[in-house]
Design a protein around this motif. Structure first.
Motif, PDB file in Angstrom:
ATOM      1  N   SER A   1       0.824  -1.204   0.000  1.00 13.81           N
ATOM      2  CA  SER A   1       0.000   0.000   0.000  1.00 13.81           C
ATOM      3  C   SER A   1       0.864   1.262   0.000  1.00 13.81           C
ATOM      4  CB  SER A   1      -0.937   0.008   1.215  1.00 13.81           C
ATOM      5  OG  SER A   1      -0.204   0.060   2.431  1.00 13.81           O
ATOM      6  N   LEU A   2       2.008   1.209   0.667  1.00 12.85           N
ATOM      7  CA  LEU A   2       2.907   2.361   0.684  1.00 12.85           C
ATOM      8  C   LEU A   2       3.519   2.601  -0.692  1.00 12.85           C
ATOM      9  CD1 LEU A   2       4.724   1.941   4.121  1.00 12.85           C
ATOM     10  CD2 LEU A   2       3.134   3.757   3.483  1.00 12.85           C
ATOM     11  N   LYS A   3       3.804   1.522  -1.411  1.00 13.51           N
ATOM     12  CA  LYS A   3       4.341   1.661  -2.767  1.00 13.51           C
ATOM     13  C   LYS A   3       3.315   2.322  -3.680  1.00 13.51           C
ATOM     14  CE  LYS A   3       7.613  -2.215  -2.600  1.00 13.51           C
ATOM     15  NZ  LYS A   3       7.952  -3.559  -3.134  1.00 13.51           N
ATOM     16  N   VAL A   4       2.067   1.907  -3.555  1.00 11.68           N
ATOM     17  CA  VAL A   4       0.994   2.518  -4.354  1.00 11.68           C
ATOM     18  C   VAL A   4       0.864   4.001  -4.008  1.00 11.68           C
ATOM     19  CG1 VAL A   4      -1.494   2.523  -4.781  1.00 11.68           C
ATOM     20  CG2 VAL A   4      -0.266   0.345  -4.630  1.00 11.68           C
ATOM     21  N   LEU A   5       0.953   4.320  -2.699  1.00  8.34           N
ATOM     22  CA  LEU A   5       0.843   5.702  -2.246  1.00  8.34           C
ATOM     23  C   LEU A   5       2.002   6.546  -2.781  1.00  8.34           C
ATOM     24  CD1 LEU A   5      -0.533   7.854  -0.534  1.00  8.34           C
ATOM     25  CD2 LEU A   5       0.739   6.998   1.455  1.00  8.34           C
ATOM     26  N   LEU A   6       3.214   6.001  -2.751  1.00  5.76           N
ATOM     27  CA  LEU A   6       4.377   6.731  -3.262  1.00  5.76           C
ATOM     28  C   LEU A   6       4.216   7.063  -4.744  1.00  5.76           C
ATOM     29  CD1 LEU A   6       7.393   4.883  -1.565  1.00  5.76           C
ATOM     30  CD2 LEU A   6       6.775   7.286  -1.275  1.00  5.76           C
ATOM     31  N   LYS A   7       3.759   6.080  -5.514  1.00 11.95           N
ATOM     32  CA  LYS A   7       3.569   6.306  -6.945  1.00 11.95           C
ATOM     33  C   LYS A   7       2.526   7.403  -7.185  1.00 11.95           C
ATOM     34  CE  LYS A   7       2.370   4.030 -11.301  1.00 11.95           C
ATOM     35  NZ  LYS A   7       1.970   2.763 -11.959  1.00 11.95           N
ATOM     36  N   GLY A   8       1.425   7.336  -6.445  1.00  9.92           N
ATOM     37  CA  GLY A   8       0.369   8.334  -6.614  1.00  9.92           C
ATOM     38  C   GLY A   8       0.828   9.734  -6.243  1.00  9.92           C
ATOM     39  N   LEU A   9       1.578   9.855  -5.138  1.00  5.88           N
ATOM     40  CA  LEU A   9       2.086  11.164  -4.728  1.00  5.88           C
ATOM     41  C   LEU A   9       3.057  11.724  -5.757  1.00  5.88           C
ATOM     42  CD1 LEU A   9       2.706  10.476  -0.915  1.00  5.88           C
ATOM     43  CD2 LEU A   9       1.001  12.042  -1.870  1.00  5.88           C
ATOM     44  N   TYR A  10       3.894  10.848  -6.295  1.00  2.00           N
ATOM     45  CA  TYR A  10       4.893  11.320  -7.274  1.00  2.00           C
ATOM     46  C   TYR A  10       4.211  11.763  -8.571  1.00  2.00           C
ATOM     47  CZ  TYR A  10       9.251  11.593  -9.879  1.00  2.00           C
ATOM     48  OH  TYR A  10      10.309  12.043 -10.614  1.00  2.00           O
ATOM     49  N   LEU A  11       3.202  11.041  -9.032  1.00  2.00           N
ATOM     50  CA  LEU A  11       2.484  11.428 -10.245  1.00  2.00           C
ATOM     51  C   LEU A  11       1.757  12.758 -10.047  1.00  2.00           C
ATOM     52  CD1 LEU A  11       1.044   7.987 -11.424  1.00  2.00           C
ATOM     53  CD2 LEU A  11       2.993   9.239 -12.377  1.00  2.00           C
ATOM     54  N   ASN A  12       1.209  12.970  -8.833  1.00  2.34           N
ATOM     55  CA  ASN A  12       0.573  14.254  -8.532  1.00  2.34           C
ATOM     56  C   ASN A  12       1.595  15.383  -8.542  1.00  2.34           C
ATOM     57  OD1 ASN A  12      -2.071  13.337  -8.255  1.00  2.34           O
ATOM     58  ND2 ASN A  12      -1.799  12.816  -6.095  1.00  2.34           N
ATOM     59  N   ALA A  13       2.791  15.094  -7.997  1.00  7.70           N
ATOM     60  CA  ALA A  13       3.852  16.109  -8.002  1.00  7.70           C
ATOM     61  C   ALA A  13       4.255  16.468  -9.429  1.00  7.70           C
ATOM     62  CB  ALA A  13       5.067  15.594  -7.216  1.00  7.70           C
ATOM     63  N   LEU A  14       4.336  15.454 -10.309  1.00 12.46           N
ATOM     64  CA  LEU A  14       4.677  15.702 -11.714  1.00 12.46           C
ATOM     65  C   LEU A  14       3.592  16.515 -12.417  1.00 12.46           C
ATOM     66  CD1 LEU A  14       6.132  12.226 -12.774  1.00 12.46           C
ATOM     67  CD2 LEU A  14       7.392  14.332 -12.253  1.00 12.46           C
ATOM     68  N   CYS A  15       2.347  16.259 -12.038  1.00  8.69           N
ATOM     69  CA  CYS A  15       1.222  17.003 -12.638  1.00  8.69           C
ATOM     70  C   CYS A  15       1.332  18.492 -12.291  1.00  8.69           C
ATOM     71  CB  CYS A  15      -0.096  16.429 -12.137  1.00  8.69           C
ATOM     72  SG  CYS A  15      -1.559  17.267 -12.792  1.00  8.69           S
TER      73      CYS A  15
END
Length: 365
Positions: free
Chosen positions: A294-308
């Motif tokens: 779940s933390l890996k999924v959260l990290l990916k989501g946060l990073y994609l939001n940061a890129l956006c």
């Protein structure tokens, strides 16, 4: 690591119990080299690590840490699992060293001079050794008596060894973060040949020749060690405070008896902390544990939001207030990622290895 009393103090009072460490395993952050078998690597002019022939199921190998020629303990690093950072190092302190006053100095040298960053205590065993309390008999009585009950939630008690020849009692589940073990320490020392423990008794004034020594040993793992100060473990009062905090509502026994036609309750827990100045340590508020997945999924989501948000900043003709909002949002997402990685350094390698891939996928979209 017990602070030894002086010979004069020993003669002035009769010691009936001592408290000490019997297991200490610490997690550090430190980048160390892979060492070939039978080779060594000097960390500085006083200390070196040597590859051991033994193996570890979680790490590629075990290494001995020596300071001034003294064995400090076993180092485990270079994890076999990809999700664990290659900078995670576990140090299990040598048992003999735990019964010496130099142990604390060696730990300070490891952190202050060798540059190991302290993370947390993986496991600690604190032992109360007494020659005037028959704890094994009490536990036998507790199992067979309807007049004695346990205070707090009873986790687990191993009764298979109870009886006339009872030698060991386990209180608490072996799979939990907290467990108490009670056994005849005199017999165990004789079998194991750990004469340094008898020397420890002698120096602290505990008579082990005329009376059987029984040990009440508290084992705590990561979940229960977060409020422990690694640099106060040479203080006997502090060790007693840790025990008292973890015994409360866990290893407390109440006896019921009749007095003047009334039922009266009395605390009959077969261990006390008389002679020590103890305080109840603040309890750590445990947050729900998130799985690695779940933390890996959260990290990916946060990073994609940061890129956006980063993409929004690059768009032409954007009003200043929208650019500022995008910058603040981007910083917020990156700060959240940093907090997760600081709390779970084992995810650092996963994040770094996927960062470029996520950026490329976001750019293509």
């Amino acid at each position: 690591m017990q602070t030894l009393v002086t010979e004069i103090e020993v003669k002035k009072r009769e010691v009936t119990k001592v408290i000490c460490l019997d297991w200490l395993e610490i997690s550090f952050i430190k980048k160390l080299p892979v060492i070939a078998l039978n080779n060594s690597h000097w960390l500085d002019e006083r200390s070196c690590i040597v590859r051991s022939e033994n193996t570890n199921k979680s790490f590629e190998g075990l290494y001995l840490l020596l300071i001034d020629g003294i064995k400090i303990g076993e180092l485990s690093f270079n994890s076999r699992y990809s999700y664990v950072s290659d900078e995670v190092v576990h140090l299990k302190i040598d048992n003999k060293l735990l019964y010496s006053v130099e142990c604390g100095e060696h730990i300070r040298y490891i952190t202050n001079v060798l540059g190991f960053t302290y993370s947390h205590i993986k496991r600690i065993d604190i032992a109360i050794d007494t020659n005037n309390t028959d704890v094994l008999s009490f536990m036998n009585k507790y199992i067979n008596s309807s007049k004695i009950r346990v205070k707090g939630k009873q986790k687990f008690i191993d009764t298979r060894t109870l009886g006339k020849a009872s030698k060991t009692v386990y209180y608490g589940s072996p799979k939990s973060g907290k467990q108490i073990r009670i056994y005849n320490k005199t017999d165990e020392v004789i079998r194991s040949g750990k004469d340094y423990i008898l020397d420890f008794y002698t120096l602290n004034g505990l008579n082990y020749e005329k009376a059987e020594v029984q040990r009440i040993e508290l084992t705590l793992r990561t979940k229960y060690t977060k409020n422990i100060d690694i640099h106060r473990l040479s203080d006997a009062n502090y060790l007693a405070s840790i025990c008292r905090t973890n015994f409360k509502n866990y290893f407390e026994f109440i006896s019921e008896y009749r007095e003047h036609n009334k039922t009266v309750n009395r605390n009959v827990t077969p261990v006390d902390f008389d002679g020590y100045t103890t305080t109840l340590l603040p309890r750590v508020a445990h947050t729900p544990v998130q799985s690695q997945k779940s933390l890996k999924v959260l990290l990916k989501g946060l990073y994609l939001n940061a890129l956006c948000e980063e993409f929004k900043q690059s768009q032409p003709l954007q009003p200043d207030f929208l650019i500022l909002e995008a910058i603040e949002a981007n910083m917020h997402f990156l700060a959240s990622i940093d907090r997760i990685l600081q709390g779970k350094p084992t995810l650092m390698q996963y994040f770094r290895s996927n960062e470029k891939k996520w950026r490329k996928a976001a750019k293509n979209n």
